[in-house]
Design a protein around this motif. Structure first.
Motif, PDB file in Angstrom:
ATOM      1  N   PRO A  45      39.941  32.820   4.234  1.00 19.91           N
ATOM      2  CA  PRO A  45      40.241  34.095   4.873  1.00 19.91           C
ATOM      3  C   PRO A  45      41.501  34.003   5.725  1.00 19.91           C
ATOM      4  O   PRO A  45      41.865  32.932   6.196  1.00 19.91           O
ATOM      5  CB  PRO A  45      39.017  34.383   5.747  1.00 19.91           C
ATOM      6  CG  PRO A  45      38.134  33.211   5.637  1.00 19.91           C
ATOM      7  CD  PRO A  45      38.619  32.313   4.569  1.00 19.91           C
ATOM      8  N   ASN A  46      42.080  35.137   5.889  1.00 22.12           N
ATOM      9  CA  ASN A  46      43.364  35.152   6.594  1.00 22.12           C
ATOM     10  C   ASN A  46      43.289  34.575   7.993  1.00 22.12           C
ATOM     11  O   ASN A  46      44.184  33.846   8.435  1.00 22.12           O
ATOM     12  CB  ASN A  46      43.895  36.579   6.665  1.00 22.12           C
ATOM     13  CG  ASN A  46      44.790  36.870   5.490  1.00 22.12           C
ATOM     14  OD1 ASN A  46      45.300  35.954   4.849  1.00 22.12           O
ATOM     15  ND2 ASN A  46      44.979  38.150   5.189  1.00 22.12           N
ATOM     16  N   ASP A  47      42.266  34.915   8.664  1.00 19.67           N
ATOM     17  CA  ASP A  47      42.206  34.422  10.038  1.00 19.67           C
ATOM     18  C   ASP A  47      42.081  32.909  10.058  1.00 19.67           C
ATOM     19  O   ASP A  47      42.609  32.229  10.943  1.00 19.67           O
ATOM     20  CB  ASP A  47      41.060  35.087  10.803  1.00 19.67           C
ATOM     21  CG  ASP A  47      39.739  34.972  10.066  1.00 19.67           C
ATOM     22  OD1 ASP A  47      39.803  34.687   8.843  1.00 19.67           O
ATOM     23  OD2 ASP A  47      38.690  35.164  10.670  1.00 19.67           O
ATOM     24  N   VAL A  48      41.391  32.396   9.060  1.00 23.14           N
ATOM     25  CA  VAL A  48      41.296  30.939   8.999  1.00 23.14           C
ATOM     26  C   VAL A  48      42.664  30.346   8.757  1.00 23.14           C
ATOM     27  O   VAL A  48      43.046  29.330   9.338  1.00 23.14           O
ATOM     28  CB  VAL A  48      40.315  30.515   7.890  1.00 23.14           C
ATOM     29  CG1 VAL A  48      40.337  29.023   7.682  1.00 23.14           C
ATOM     30  CG2 VAL A  48      38.922  30.995   8.241  1.00 23.14           C
ATOM     31  N   VAL A  49      43.385  30.977   7.909  1.00 25.62           N
ATOM     32  CA  VAL A  49      44.737  30.476   7.628  1.00 25.62           C
ATOM     33  C   VAL A  49      45.576  30.505   8.886  1.00 25.62           C
ATOM     34  O   VAL A  49      46.311  29.560   9.197  1.00 25.62           O
ATOM     35  CB  VAL A  49      45.386  31.306   6.512  1.00 25.62           C
ATOM     36  CG1 VAL A  49      46.837  30.935   6.331  1.00 25.62           C
ATOM     37  CG2 VAL A  49      44.629  31.108   5.211  1.00 25.62           C
ATOM     38  N   MET A  50      45.458  31.592   9.604  1.00 23.03           N
ATOM     39  CA  MET A  50      46.229  31.677  10.831  1.00 23.03           C
ATOM     40  C   MET A  50      45.824  30.584  11.798  1.00 23.03           C
ATOM     41  O   MET A  50      46.636  29.947  12.458  1.00 23.03           O
ATOM     42  CB  MET A  50      46.004  33.040  11.496  1.00 23.03           C
ATOM     43  CG  MET A  50      46.542  34.216  10.713  1.00 23.03           C
ATOM     44  SD  MET A  50      48.284  34.022  10.264  1.00 23.03           S
ATOM     45  CE  MET A  50      49.057  33.943  11.857  1.00 23.03           C
ATOM     46  N   GLN A  51      44.541  30.364  11.829  1.00 19.92           N
ATOM     47  CA  GLN A  51      44.038  29.338  12.745  1.00 19.92           C
ATOM     48  C   GLN A  51      44.573  27.977  12.354  1.00 19.92           C
ATOM     49  O   GLN A  51      44.968  27.171  13.193  1.00 19.92           O
ATOM     50  CB  GLN A  51      42.512  29.351  12.670  1.00 19.92           C
ATOM     51  CG  GLN A  51      41.851  28.738  13.857  1.00 19.92           C
ATOM     52  CD  GLN A  51      40.337  28.822  13.740  1.00 19.92           C
ATOM     53  OE1 GLN A  51      39.825  29.474  12.832  1.00 19.92           O
ATOM     54  NE2 GLN A  51      39.639  28.155  14.625  1.00 19.92           N
TER      55      GLN A  51
END
Lengths: 777, 138
Positions: A45-51
Motif C-alpha cells: 500500500p502507498n502509505d507503507v511505501v511512504m513509510q
C-alpha cells in the motif's frame, strides 16, 4: 540510517535491483522513478511505501543512495512478510524472504530473481508452455503497462508473462520467474499452437494473467496480491498447470480474446485493488467481469441458466479431468438443478481457474463463491455438508430467535458433535437464522423442511434451512420449542433427536455454520469451533461433571458426593443463568453422542429435568434440595460408573466450584466420551446443576458438602422433609438408577453380541477359506 | 459393520461402501444374493404407480446376523444396505430416511453433466454423505 546486514542472496538481489534502478549508471543513486516503480511492483500500500521511504532515509536525502535503497528493499521484504515496519526489524528479522516485486520489471530482474529462487526452473519445459499472453496484448488492448519490460512484452505478443500476482507471503519467487521465463520464450510458438476449441476458452486465463501484470502500476501499489489462491493468474506453484494454460494464444486471438482481454485488463486493475487477501477464493471484480462475459457467450440472458450440457462442453475445454470437473460441478451447482446460474457459473469458472493454477479444489464451496440467494441478505449456504464439520456459510439471518432462547448453553467443547449446542449459543454470532437446532418435534419438522427444500443440496439438509430463513416460521417455532426454558423441550429434543440425530446434527451444523461463519475465511475445512460460550466453563463443567459422575464407580459414597460434583457444586457458578441452556447443551451432547442411546432414558430425563427445574424455581435457596440432588445423582452415578477423580474433585471443592468443576469436567468429558451411559444422564445432571446454580452459592455449597456426606450415608432412601420436591427427586433418582442398570445390562449384552459376532466371523472366514479352492469352478 | 451399495439397472455396482472394510467379500456376496430378492419384489409390484413408499423395499431378508434392506428407484437403480443385526437401535424409518438421502444424493449426482449414467460414482459429496450415514449406523 543504521546499517543493514544482508545475507548473500539478499546482497546479490539488492545489488541487481539497484543496478536496475540505477538508470543513470551512477552506481550511487537509484533513479527515483525506477525505485518508485519497483516499490509499486512490491504491491504494498502507498502509505507503507511512504513509510519505507522515510525509514530508509530517502526522503531525507531526496534520493536513493545505495544504502538507502538496500534498506528500502529490506523494508519491503519486511512489509511483505507482514511484519511492522521498524528500523530495528531490519537487522533483527531472521530469514526474511526476498522482497517480491510483482511485475518483472525487466528481464534482468527476473533473471536475477530466478537465480535466487531455489526451484529449478526448466526453461525447456516451459518453452512449450508459453504463458498465455493475452491476446489482448497483442492487439494492444492492454495498454497501460508502465513498466518498460512489460511494455516490451506487450509488443511482443505473448511474451508477456504477466508476472503472476504473487502473494508476498507465499508464492515462491519461482513462480514469477517461471512466468518471466515463459515470457521470454517467444511466443511465436504460441501463435503456432493450434488451439481448437479450447482456445477461446483458455484465452481468458491467459488474458487474465497478462492482464494482471499489465494493469497500470498505480493499481499495484496499493495492492498486495491476494493470497495464493487468488492468484489465479499467477500460476504460482505449478508449472504443469502453466502448460495447460499454454493453450493458447492462437486461440486467444480469436474473438473472445478481444473481449476478454479488455475485460481482463480492466478487471485486473480493479481486482488488484479490491481483492481481499483474507479470502483466497474471492472473485475479484475483473475476474467476475470476465466470467460474466463468458457466461454471456453461452447464455445471453444473465438471469438465465446455462444448461448442463452447454456447461459441460464449456468446461471440458479446460482440459481438466472429468473427475475434477465433476467435483467442481458438484461444488458450484448450488441448487442442484443441473443448470448454472450466473453466480454458479462464476463459482465454477473460478474453481476451474484455480484448479488450473494448481490449487486444490476445496471440499466445500468457499463462502465467497456461494451464489447469492435471492431471499437472503447474506446467503451463502454451504452446499456440501461433510458430516459435522462444515464450515458455516455467512449468516444470512439477522437474528435467530431459536438461538436466543437456548443462548447461553455453553457447548461442551469436548463434544464436537454437539451442534445443537452450538446453535444454541447465540451469543457467538448474530445468527439470524432461527433454525432450531434442537429438534424438538424436530424430526418431523426437519423432514418437512427438507422436503421443502428438495431443490437444495440434499447432502446438506441444513442448507435449506440456511437458505430460507425468512421462509421458515416453523423454524422459529422449532427454535422456540427448543428453548430450554421449559424442561419439556428437552424431552422433545431428546425423543426426536434420539431417533434422528442426523437431522439435528445437520441442522445444528447449518446453524453452526451460519453462525460461525460470517465472512470468515472460507477455507475452513472444519466447522469453526463453537464460539466460546459465556458460561462455557460452567456449563461445560457441569455437563462434564455429570459425565464424570456417571463414570463414578458405584459404591463410592464419598465419591458419590464427589462424583456428583458436576451437578451440584456448580451452584456458585456465576454464569449459571444459562442453566437450562446448559441442559440443552448437555442434552444435545447426549443426543449426538448416542444416536442409538436407549430411548428409555429420554423420558426419564426430561421428567427429571422438569422436576429439577420446577424444584429449582419452586424452592429457592433450599440447600437441602441441592444436597438431595447431589446425593441422588451421585447415587445414581455411582452405581454405574466409577469416578475417583470426581470424588476427589468434590472433596477438594470448597467455594470455587468452578475450578473444581473444571478438573472434574475434564475427566468427565473423557468419561463422557467413553461411556455410553454418560449422555443420557447428563441432562439430568444439568438440571440439577442449573438448579444449583440458580441457588445461592457459597453457603449452600458448604452446607451441601456437609449434608451430602450425611445424605450419602443414607442413600437409598433420602428422607426429606421438604415434600413433593424431594419425592420428585427421589423418583427421578430411582428412574435414573433403573436407566443405569438397563444400560449396564445393554452394555453387557452388546459385549456378548460382539463376541458372538467375532466368533461367527472367524468361523465364516474358515469356511471361506475352505470354499476358496472351489471358487474357481 | 455395514455396507451400502448402489447398483444400476443392469445390476452391476455403481458404488460400494463398507464400514468397516474388512469382510467386504462377505458383504459383496450378501448383496449379490439379495439382488434376487429385489428383482422378485420389483416384479411383484407390477405396473402400479410407483411412489416413494414403494421405492422402499424394506427388509429383504435377515440372515447371518445381517439385515439387508433394499430400495429401488424408478429407473431401476437399486440401493442395497447391509447392516449388522446387532444394531438393534436402527429402526425402519431410519433406514427409510437413509435411503431417501441416498436417493437424493444420487439425484444430485445425476444432475452433474459430467456424470455419465452407468459410471462408477466418484463424487466426493456423495462419499461424504454416505460416510456420515454409515457412521450413524455403526
Amino acid at each position: 540510517m543504521e546499517g543493514v546486514t544482508l545475507s548473500e542472496a539478499e546482497q546479490r538481489y539488492y545489488c541487481d535491483l539497484f543496478s536496475y534502478c540505477d538508470t543513470e549508471s551512477t552506481k550511487k543513486v537509484a533513479s527515483n522513478g525506477r525505485v518508485l516503480e519497483l516499490f509499486r511492483a512490491a504491491q504494498l500500500p502507498n502509505d507503507v511505501v511512504m513509510q519505507i521511504m522515510e525509514l530508509c532515509g530517502a526522503t531525507r536525502l531526496g534520493y536513493f543512495g545505495r544504502s538507502q535503497f538496500y534498506i528500502a528493499l529490506k523494508l519491503v521484504a519486511v512489509a511483505q512478510s507482514g511484519l511492522p515496519l521498524r528500523v530495528e526489524s531490519l537487522n533483527t528479522v531472521k530469514d526474511l524472504p526476498l522482497p517480491r516485486f510483482v511485475v518483472s520489471k525487466n528481464e534482468q530482474e527476473s533473471r536475477h530473481t530466478a537465480l535466487y529462487s531455489s526451484d529449478a526452473e526448466n526453461p525447456a519445459s516451459y518453452s512449450g508452455v508459453i504463458p498465455p499472453p493475452p491476446p489482448g496484448r497483442i492487439q494492444g488492448k492492454k495498454g497501460s503497462v508502465s513498466h518498460d519490460a512489460v511494455q516490451q512484452r506487450t509488443s511482443t505478443d505473448q511474451q508477456e508473462s504477466t508476472s503472476p500476482i504473487v502473494s508476498p507471503q507465499q508464492s515462491p519467487p519461482t513462480s514469477p520467474h517461471t512466468w518471466r521465463k515463459h515470457n521470454r520464450h517467444p511466443s511465436g510458438g504460441n501463435n503456432e499452437r493450434p488451439l481448437a476449441g479450447p482456445g477461446p476458452f483458455w484465452a481468458p486465463f491467459s488474458e487474465v494473467q497478462p492482464g494482471s501484470s499489465t494493469s497500470s502500476d498505480p493499481i499495484w501499489s496499493g495492492h498486495s496480491p491476494p493470497p495464493h489462491q487468488e492468484n489465479w493468474v499467477s500460476f504460482a506453484d505449478t508449472p504443469p498447470t502453466s502448460a495447460l494454460l499454454a493453450m493458447h494464444p492462437a486461440s486467444v486471438q480469436d474473438q473472445t480474446t478481444v473481449r476478454t482481454v479488455a475485460s481482463a485488463t480492466t478487471a485486473n486493475e480493479i481486482r488488484r485493488q479490491s481483492s481481499s487477501y483474507d479470502d483466497p477464493w474471492k472473485i475479484t471484480d475483473e475476474q467476475r467481469q470476465y466470467y460474466v462475459n463468458q457466461f454471456k457467450t453461452i447464455q445471453p440472458d444473465l438471469n438465465g441458466f446455462i444448461p448442463g450440457s452447454a456447461a459441460k462442453e464449456f468446461f471440458t475445454k479446460s482440459k481438466l479431468p472429468i473427475l475434477e470437473l465433476s467435483h467442481i460441478w458438484e461444488l458450484s451447482d448450488f441448487d442442484k438443478d443441473g443448470a448454472l446460474t450466473l453466480d454458479e457459473f462464476c463459482a465454477a469458472f473460478h474453481l476451474v481457474v484455480a484448479r488450473k493454477n494448481g490449487y486444490d479444489l476445496p471440499e466445500k464451496l468457499p463462502e465467497s463463491l456461494m451464489p447469492k440467494l435471492i431471499d437472503l441478505e447474506d446467503s451463502t449456504v454451504i452446499p456440501v455438508v461433510s458430516e459435522v464439520g462444515e464450515q458455516t456459510g455467512e449468516v444470512g439471518y439477522s437474528g435467530s430467535p431459536a438461538e436466543a432462547p437456548p443462548s447461553k448453553s455453553p457447548s461442551m467443547p469436548s463434544l464436537n458433535q454437539t451442534w445443537p449446542e452450538l446453535n444454541q449459543s447465540s451469543e457467538d454470532t448474530a445468527i439470524v437464522h432461527p433454525v432450531p437446532i434442537r429438534m424438538t418435534p424436530s424430526k418431523i419438522h426437519m423432514q418437512e423442511m427438507e422436503l421443502k427444500r428438495t431443490g437444495s443440496d440434499h447432502a446438506n439438509p441444513t442448507s435449506p434451512l440456511l437458505v430460507k430463513p425468512s421462509d421458515l416460521p416453523e423454524e422459529n417455532k422449532m427454535g422456540s420449542s427448543v428453548k430450554f426454558t421449559s424442561g419439556n423441550t428437552v424431552t422433545d429434543g431428546y425423543s426426536s433427536s434420539d431417533s434422528y440425530t442426523s437431522d439435528p446434527e445437520q441442522i445444528g451444523n447449518a446453524v453452526t455454520r451460519q453462525r460461525s461463519h460470517s465472512g470468515t475465511s472460507p477455507d475452513n475445512t472444519a466447522p469453526p469451533p463453537p464460539p466460546p460460550r459465556p458460561h462455557a466453563s460452567h456449563s461445560r463443567s457441569s455437563s462434564l461433571d455429570m459425565n464424570r459422575s456417571f463414570s463414578v464407580t458405584p459404591g463410592q459414597q464419598q465419591a458419590g458426593v464427589v462424583a456428583y460434583p458436576p451437578a451440584v457444586p456448580p451452584r456458585p457458578q456465576p454464569s449459571q443463568g444459562a442453566g437450562p441452556h446448559v441442559h440443552r447443551s448437555v442434552d444435545a451432547d447426549g443426543l449426538i453422542a448416542h444416536t442409538s442411546t436407549s430411548p428409555q432414558q429420554i423420558p426419564e430425563q426430561p421428567n427429571f429435568a422438569d422436576f429439577s427445574q420446577f424444584e429449582a424455581f419452586a424452592v429457592s435457596g433450599v440447600n437441602k434440595e441441592e444436597e438431595d440432588e447431589i446425593e441422588t445423582h451421585p447415587e445414581v452415578l455411582q452405581v454405574e460408573k466409577p469416578s475417583d477423580s470426581a470424588s476427589s474433585l468434590r472433596v477438594a471443592k470448597a467455594d470455587g466450584r468452578v475450578e473444581d468443576k473444571a478438573p472434574a469436567n475434564v475427566p468427565s468429558s473423557a468419561g463422557k466420551g467413553t461411556t455410553p451411559l454418560a449422555p443420557p444422564p447428563k441432562p439430568i445432571r444439568r438440571r440439577l446443576k442449573s438448579e444449583d446454580e440458580l441457588r445461592p452459592e457459597a453457603e449452600e455449597h458448604t452446607q451441601k458438602t456437609g449434608v451430602i456426606a450425611a445424605v450419602l450415608a443414607s442413600q437409598p432412601s433420602i428422607p426429606r422433609s421438604v415434600g413433593k420436591d424431594k419425592k420428585a427427586i427421589q423418583a427421578s433418582i430411582r428412574r435414573n438408577k433403573e436407566t443405569n442398570t438397563v444400560l449396564a445390562r445393554l452394555n453387557s449384552e452388546l459385549q456378548q453380541q460382539l463376541k458372538d459376532v467375532l466368533e461367527e466371523r472367524i468361523s465364516l472366514e474358515v469356511q471361506l477359506e475352505q470354499l476358496r479352492p472351489f471358487s474357481h469352478l | 459393520p455395514s455396507q451400502c451399495d448402489l447398483l444400476c439397472s443392469q445390476n452391476y455396482p455403481l458404488y460400494i461402501r463398507s464400514v468397516p472394510t474388512e469382510n467386504e467379500l462377505k458383504f459383496h456376496y450378501t448383496v449379490h444374493t439379495s439382488l434376487d430378492v429385489v428383482d422378485e419384489k420389483i416384479s411383484a409390484m407390477g405396473k402400479a404407480l410407483v411412489d416413494q413408499r414403494e421405492l422402499y423395499l424394506g427388509l429383504l431378508y435377515p440372515t447371518e446376523d445381517y439385515k439387508v434392506y433394499g430400495y429401488v428407484t424408478n429407473s431401476k437403480v437399486k440401493f442395497v444396505m447391509v447392516v449388522d443385526s446387532s444394531n438393534t437401535a436402527l429402526r425402519d424409518n431410519e433406514i427409510r430416511s437413509m435411503f431417501r438421502k441416498l436417493h437424493n444424493s444420487y439425484t444430485d449426482i445425476m444432475c452433474n453433466p459430467f456424470y455419465n449414467p452407468g459410471d462408477r460414482i466418484h463424487s466426493r459429496a456423495f462419499d461424504t454423505m454416505v460416510n456420515s450415514m454409515m457412521m450413524q449406523v455403526c
